[in-house]
Design a protein around this motif. Structure first.
Motif, PDB file in Angstrom:
ATOM      1  N   ARG A  90      95.733  17.841  -4.211  1.00 33.75           N
ATOM      2  CA  ARG A  90      96.365  17.920  -3.172  1.00 33.75           C
ATOM      3  C   ARG A  90      97.040  18.058  -4.361  1.00 33.75           C
ATOM      4  NH1 ARG A  90      98.782  17.016   1.457  1.00 33.75           N
ATOM      5  NH2 ARG A  90     100.807  15.858   0.672  1.00 33.75           N
ATOM      6  N   SER A  91      98.007  19.600  -4.084  1.00 35.92           N
ATOM      7  CA  SER A  91      99.122  19.767  -4.895  1.00 35.92           C
ATOM      8  C   SER A  91     100.783  19.157  -4.840  1.00 35.92           C
ATOM      9  CB  SER A  91      99.966  21.241  -4.984  1.00 35.92           C
ATOM     10  OG  SER A  91      98.544  22.368  -5.484  1.00 35.92           O
ATOM     11  N   ILE A  92     101.297  18.621  -5.618  1.00 38.33           N
ATOM     12  CA  ILE A  92     102.602  17.915  -6.175  1.00 38.33           C
ATOM     13  C   ILE A  92     103.625  18.708  -7.042  1.00 38.33           C
ATOM     14  CG2 ILE A  92     101.031  15.243  -5.624  1.00 38.33           C
ATOM     15  CD1 ILE A  92     101.747  14.951  -9.092  1.00 38.33           C
ATOM     16  N   GLY A  93     104.931  18.077  -6.209  1.00 40.90           N
ATOM     17  CA  GLY A  93     106.018  19.088  -7.082  1.00 40.90           C
ATOM     18  C   GLY A  93     106.327  18.986  -8.614  1.00 40.90           C
ATOM     19  N   ALA A  94     106.346  19.700  -9.384  1.00 41.00           N
ATOM     20  CA  ALA A  94     106.770  19.859 -10.940  1.00 41.00           C
ATOM     21  C   ALA A  94     107.391  18.626 -11.916  1.00 41.00           C
ATOM     22  CB  ALA A  94     107.075  20.752 -11.505  1.00 41.00           C
ATOM     23  N   LEU A  95     108.236  17.619 -10.918  1.00 39.91           N
ATOM     24  CA  LEU A  95     108.742  16.563 -11.861  1.00 39.91           C
ATOM     25  C   LEU A  95     108.222  15.608 -10.866  1.00 39.91           C
ATOM     26  CD1 LEU A  95     112.489  17.845  -9.857  1.00 39.91           C
ATOM     27  CD2 LEU A  95     111.068  18.133 -12.328  1.00 39.91           C
ATOM     28  N   GLU A  96     107.578  15.371  -9.784  1.00 39.84           N
ATOM     29  CA  GLU A  96     106.875  13.935  -9.831  1.00 39.84           C
ATOM     30  C   GLU A  96     105.251  14.128 -10.678  1.00 39.84           C
ATOM     31  OE1 GLU A  96     104.904  10.890  -7.741  1.00 39.84           O
ATOM     32  OE2 GLU A  96     107.375  11.646  -8.359  1.00 39.84           O
ATOM     33  N   ALA A  97     104.869  15.272 -11.424  1.00 40.79           N
ATOM     34  CA  ALA A  97     103.692  15.709 -11.607  1.00 40.79           C
ATOM     35  C   ALA A  97     104.070  15.169 -12.743  1.00 40.79           C
ATOM     36  CB  ALA A  97     103.015  17.013 -11.670  1.00 40.79           C
ATOM     37  N   GLU A  98     105.098  15.387 -13.567  1.00 40.97           N
ATOM     38  CA  GLU A  98     105.462  15.210 -14.999  1.00 40.97           C
ATOM     39  C   GLU A  98     105.808  13.848 -15.197  1.00 40.97           C
ATOM     40  OE1 GLU A  98     108.258  17.746 -16.346  1.00 40.97           O
ATOM     41  OE2 GLU A  98     107.333  19.631 -15.550  1.00 40.97           O
ATOM     42  N   ARG A  99     106.851  12.986 -13.911  1.00 45.87           N
ATOM     43  CA  ARG A  99     106.441  12.000 -14.427  1.00 45.87           C
ATOM     44  C   ARG A  99     105.162  10.808 -13.834  1.00 45.87           C
ATOM     45  NH1 ARG A  99     106.693   7.492 -11.427  1.00 45.87           N
ATOM     46  NH2 ARG A  99     106.230   8.587  -8.850  1.00 45.87           N
ATOM     47  N   ARG A 100     104.300  11.617 -13.807  1.00 43.83           N
ATOM     48  CA  ARG A 100     103.170  11.136 -13.449  1.00 43.83           C
ATOM     49  C   ARG A 100     102.284  10.833 -14.392  1.00 43.83           C
ATOM     50  NH1 ARG A 100     100.458  12.147  -7.032  1.00 43.83           N
ATOM     51  NH2 ARG A 100     102.427  11.155  -5.556  1.00 43.83           N
ATOM     52  N   SER A 101     102.517  12.176 -15.070  1.00 40.06           N
ATOM     53  CA  SER A 101     101.980  12.634 -16.897  1.00 40.06           C
ATOM     54  C   SER A 101     102.562  11.415 -17.624  1.00 40.06           C
ATOM     55  CB  SER A 101     102.017  13.486 -16.907  1.00 40.06           C
ATOM     56  OG  SER A 101     101.381  13.676 -17.869  1.00 40.06           O
ATOM     57  N   ALA A 102     103.914  11.074 -17.437  1.00 39.15           N
ATOM     58  CA  ALA A 102     104.262  10.243 -18.618  1.00 39.15           C
ATOM     59  C   ALA A 102     104.316   8.725 -18.068  1.00 39.15           C
ATOM     60  CB  ALA A 102     105.744  10.432 -18.713  1.00 39.15           C
ATOM     61  N   ALA A 103     103.827   8.418 -17.028  1.00 38.40           N
ATOM     62  CA  ALA A 103     103.140   7.297 -16.973  1.00 38.40           C
ATOM     63  C   ALA A 103     101.578   7.157 -17.156  1.00 38.40           C
ATOM     64  CB  ALA A 103     103.585   6.427 -15.422  1.00 38.40           C
ATOM     65  N   ASP A 104     101.319   7.698 -16.988  1.00 40.88           N
ATOM     66  CA  ASP A 104      99.225   7.465 -17.375  1.00 40.88           C
ATOM     67  C   ASP A 104      98.678   8.712 -18.408  1.00 40.88           C
ATOM     68  OD1 ASP A 104      99.128  10.258 -16.052  1.00 40.88           O
ATOM     69  OD2 ASP A 104      98.302   9.157 -13.745  1.00 40.88           O
ATOM     70  N   GLY A 105      99.410   9.617 -19.038  1.00 39.90           N
ATOM     71  CA  GLY A 105      98.865   9.955 -19.835  1.00 39.90           C
ATOM     72  C   GLY A 105      98.128  11.546 -19.685  1.00 39.90           C
ATOM     73  N   ARG A 106      97.905  11.434 -18.101  1.00 45.96           N
ATOM     74  CA  ARG A 106      96.689  12.764 -17.827  1.00 45.96           C
ATOM     75  C   ARG A 106      97.860  14.124 -18.041  1.00 45.96           C
ATOM     76  NH1 ARG A 106      94.015  10.763 -12.746  1.00 45.96           N
ATOM     77  NH2 ARG A 106      96.284   9.268 -12.725  1.00 45.96           N
ATOM     78  N   PRO A 107      96.437  15.294 -17.606  1.00 48.97           N
ATOM     79  CA  PRO A 107      97.201  16.420 -17.725  1.00 48.97           C
ATOM     80  C   PRO A 107      97.551  16.954 -16.655  1.00 48.97           C
ATOM     81  CG  PRO A 107      95.747  16.417 -19.554  1.00 48.97           C
ATOM     82  CD  PRO A 107      95.730  14.867 -18.612  1.00 48.97           C
TER      83      PRO A 107
END
Length: 145
Positions: free
Chosen positions: A52-69
């Motif tokens: 499932r795709s998410i928005g770029a801003l949400e993806a970057e926020r989640r990536s900053a929190a969990d370190g996943r690409p």
């Protein structure tokens, strides 16, 4: 959103038409086999194959929190399909952004690729990598030792 389904629908329609022609010529076995091939092609090229795709801003926020690409992709892209297939189950650990559904994701990809919407573009620790090797992407998921 409908643009993502054009290629899968085209595969389905063409497969149905060719299979109908084969049935009319008396080859139901060949028609069934060919229709199966077209249905598989439609499935591989559909957005359903990707997490499932998410928005770029949400993806970057989640990536900053969990370190996943973060993976920026678009339906029908053979390189995105290759990455998804070669990642296997580990693909679900990544944050996926469909650039056709998210203008911010498309803008992020253009910013990383000199104005081109070249996908897949994988964002690791804030740094973009265009069409990386799937093995390298999988390594980015391993915890640091």
């Amino acid at each position: 959103m409908t643009r993502a389904w054009v290629l899968p629908m085209l595969f389905g329609f063409c497969g149905s038409a060719v299979a109908a022609g084969l049935i009319l010529r008396g080859s139901p076995g060949a028609a069934a086999a060919l229709l199966l091939v077209f249905v598989l092609l439609a499935g591989v090229n559909s957005p359903l194959m990707f997490p499932r795709s998410i928005g770029a801003l949400e993806a970057e926020r989640r990536s900053a929190a969990d370190g996943r690409p973060v993976v920026f992709w678009r339906p029908g892209c053979k390189y995105c399909i290759r990455l998804r297939i070669r990642l296997g189950r580990s693909a679900r650990q990544l944050h996926w952004v469909d650039i056709w559904r998210d203008p911010a994701g498309a803008a992020a990809v253009r910013a990383a690729n000199d104005g081109n919407e070249t996908v897949p573009t994988v964002l690791v620790a804030g740094r973009p990598h265009t069409n990386p090797d799937p093995a390298w992407v999988r390594e980015q998921l391993l915890p640091s030792a």
